[in-house]
Motif scaffolding. Structure first.
Motif, PDB file in Angstrom:
ATOM      1  N   THR A   1       0.845   1.659  -4.093  1.00 32.26           N
ATOM      2  CA  THR A   1      -0.357   1.732  -4.913  1.00 32.26           C
ATOM      3  C   THR A   1      -1.584   1.908  -4.041  1.00 32.26           C
ATOM      4  O   THR A   1      -1.614   1.452  -2.884  1.00 32.26           O
ATOM      5  CB  THR A   1      -0.522   0.462  -5.768  1.00 32.26           C
ATOM      6  OG1 THR A   1      -1.730   0.548  -6.539  1.00 32.26           O
ATOM      7  CG2 THR A   1      -0.579  -0.791  -4.907  1.00 32.26           C
ATOM      8  N   ASP A   2      -2.578   2.563  -4.576  1.00 38.92           N
ATOM      9  CA  ASP A   2      -3.866   2.673  -3.907  1.00 38.92           C
ATOM     10  C   ASP A   2      -4.716   1.434  -4.136  1.00 38.92           C
ATOM     11  O   ASP A   2      -5.791   1.305  -3.543  1.00 38.92           O
ATOM     12  CB  ASP A   2      -4.626   3.896  -4.421  1.00 38.92           C
ATOM     13  CG  ASP A   2      -3.942   5.198  -4.056  1.00 38.92           C
ATOM     14  OD1 ASP A   2      -3.573   5.355  -2.881  1.00 38.92           O
ATOM     15  OD2 ASP A   2      -3.761   6.047  -4.949  1.00 38.92           O
TER      16      ASP A   2
ATOM     17  N   CYS B   1       0.818  -1.219   0.000  1.00 40.52           N
ATOM     18  CA  CYS B   1       0.000   0.000   0.000  1.00 40.52           C
ATOM     19  C   CYS B   1       0.850   1.267   0.000  1.00 40.52           C
ATOM     20  O   CYS B   1       0.320   2.364  -0.205  1.00 40.52           O
ATOM     21  CB  CYS B   1      -0.964   0.006   1.178  1.00 40.52           C
ATOM     22  SG  CYS B   1      -0.183  -0.249   2.779  1.00 40.52           S
TER      23      CYS B   1
ATOM     24  N   THR C   1      -4.056   9.732  -6.583  1.00 36.76           N
ATOM     25  CA  THR C   1      -4.771   9.033  -5.534  1.00 36.76           C
ATOM     26  C   THR C   1      -6.048   8.418  -6.089  1.00 36.76           C
ATOM     27  O   THR C   1      -6.564   8.833  -7.130  1.00 36.76           O
ATOM     28  CB  THR C   1      -5.137   9.984  -4.384  1.00 36.76           C
ATOM     29  OG1 THR C   1      -5.912  11.082  -4.910  1.00 36.76           O
ATOM     30  CG2 THR C   1      -3.878  10.534  -3.727  1.00 36.76           C
ATOM     31  N   LEU C   2      -6.537   7.426  -5.383  1.00 34.30           N
ATOM     32  CA  LEU C   2      -7.763   6.744  -5.782  1.00 34.30           C
ATOM     33  C   LEU C   2      -8.965   7.623  -5.506  1.00 34.30           C
ATOM     34  O   LEU C   2      -9.128   8.135  -4.406  1.00 34.30           O
ATOM     35  CB  LEU C   2      -7.874   5.428  -4.994  1.00 34.30           C
ATOM     36  CG  LEU C   2      -9.095   4.556  -5.264  1.00 34.30           C
ATOM     37  CD1 LEU C   2      -9.097   4.083  -6.708  1.00 34.30           C
ATOM     38  CD2 LEU C   2      -9.099   3.363  -4.325  1.00 34.30           C
TER      39      LEU C   2
END
Length: 254
Positions: free
Chosen positions: A219-220, A216, A252-253
């Motif tokens: 990656t989101d 984490c 960001t997600l």
């Protein structure tokens, strides 16, 4: 360069090579949670749906997926049953993980041209030091405590500290931890490390120089476990990996 530094550098170079590889966590472009209604996605061929049987993918004309040695062509294909490890499908120069997550099915594509991977500038580390290789003592639990198998006790600055441990690979112990650097110079979630294989007497070595980030941090599109409260160390572990560097910043997600 000492033998200790050379061995650490070789380990770090291997780690960086994996992080930059086509199956790196940063190569992930999305995590698609499937429903019973077929849905197409931009980063993987086919229309996908999921239920208790697994994942169903319907491929159109010219669409291909490979599962192991089997090539899937136009038509409907059931991929399942699935567990959390799932299976991998490949297509062109990319791949996708198809797996179960808590009773729901996911498809997680990975592309070597992922913007996140292309923006990666490496993971800085604290300078390696033998002073961060600490002797420890593994004390297994007499009765199960979830998936934890015991605790590792070790001395630091005249005080004994303990970390809850889980089974690692090949007889090692896996540890998640936080410390005074967490959220400052190291990732805000936590870091992980593995010990040496315990001797019959329970002796282990804890090499904080090889403490690494969880997925984490990169990656989101990953879900990472958090350590128990007991695994928050009251001092700064200025060893191992720090916050990854990306240019430009990783999106960001939404």
């Amino acid at each position: 360069m000492s033998d200790f530094e050379a061995e650490w550098q070789a380990w770090h170079d291997t780690r960086e090579e994996r992080l930059r590889g086509p199956d790196s966590w940063m190569a992930i472009t999305a995590i698609h949670w499937l429903s019973t209604t077929p849905e197409g996605f931009d980063d993987v061929p086919g229309a996908w749906s999921g239920d208790e049987r697994g994942a169903t993918v319907t491929l159109g004309p010219g669409e291909l997926l490979t599962v192991g040695t089997e090539v899937l062509t136009e038509g409907e294909h059931l991929l399942g049953p699935l567990d959390e490890n799932g299976l991998t499908v490949t297509f062109e120069d990319a791949s996708a993980e198809v797996a179960d997550r808590g009773g729901r099915t996911i498809v997680r594509p990975m592309h070597p041209g992922s913007p996140n991977l292309l923006a990666y500038d490496g993971t800085p580390c604290f300078p390696p030091s033998p002073s961060w290789v600490l002797p420890g003592r593994f004390e297994p639990y007499s009765t199960p405590r979830g998936e934890a198998v015991g605790e590792v006790a070790f001395p630091y600055d005249g005080t004994e500290h303990r970390l809850v441990a889980w089974d690692g690979d090949d007889g090692t112990l896996w540890i998640l931890f936080r410390d005074a650097t967490t959220g400052v110079t190291t990732h805000e979630a936590n870091r992980q490390l593995v010990t040496t294989v315990p001797t019959p007497e329970g002796a282990v070595l804890i090499d904080f120089n090889r403490a690494i980030n969880m997925p984490c941090a990169y990656t989101d599109f990953a879900t990472c476990p958090l350590p128990p409260t007991a695994n928050t160390l009251p001092f700064a572990v200025e060893a191992g990996e720090m916050i990854p560097a990306v240019t430009p910043p990783r999106p960001t997600l939404a």
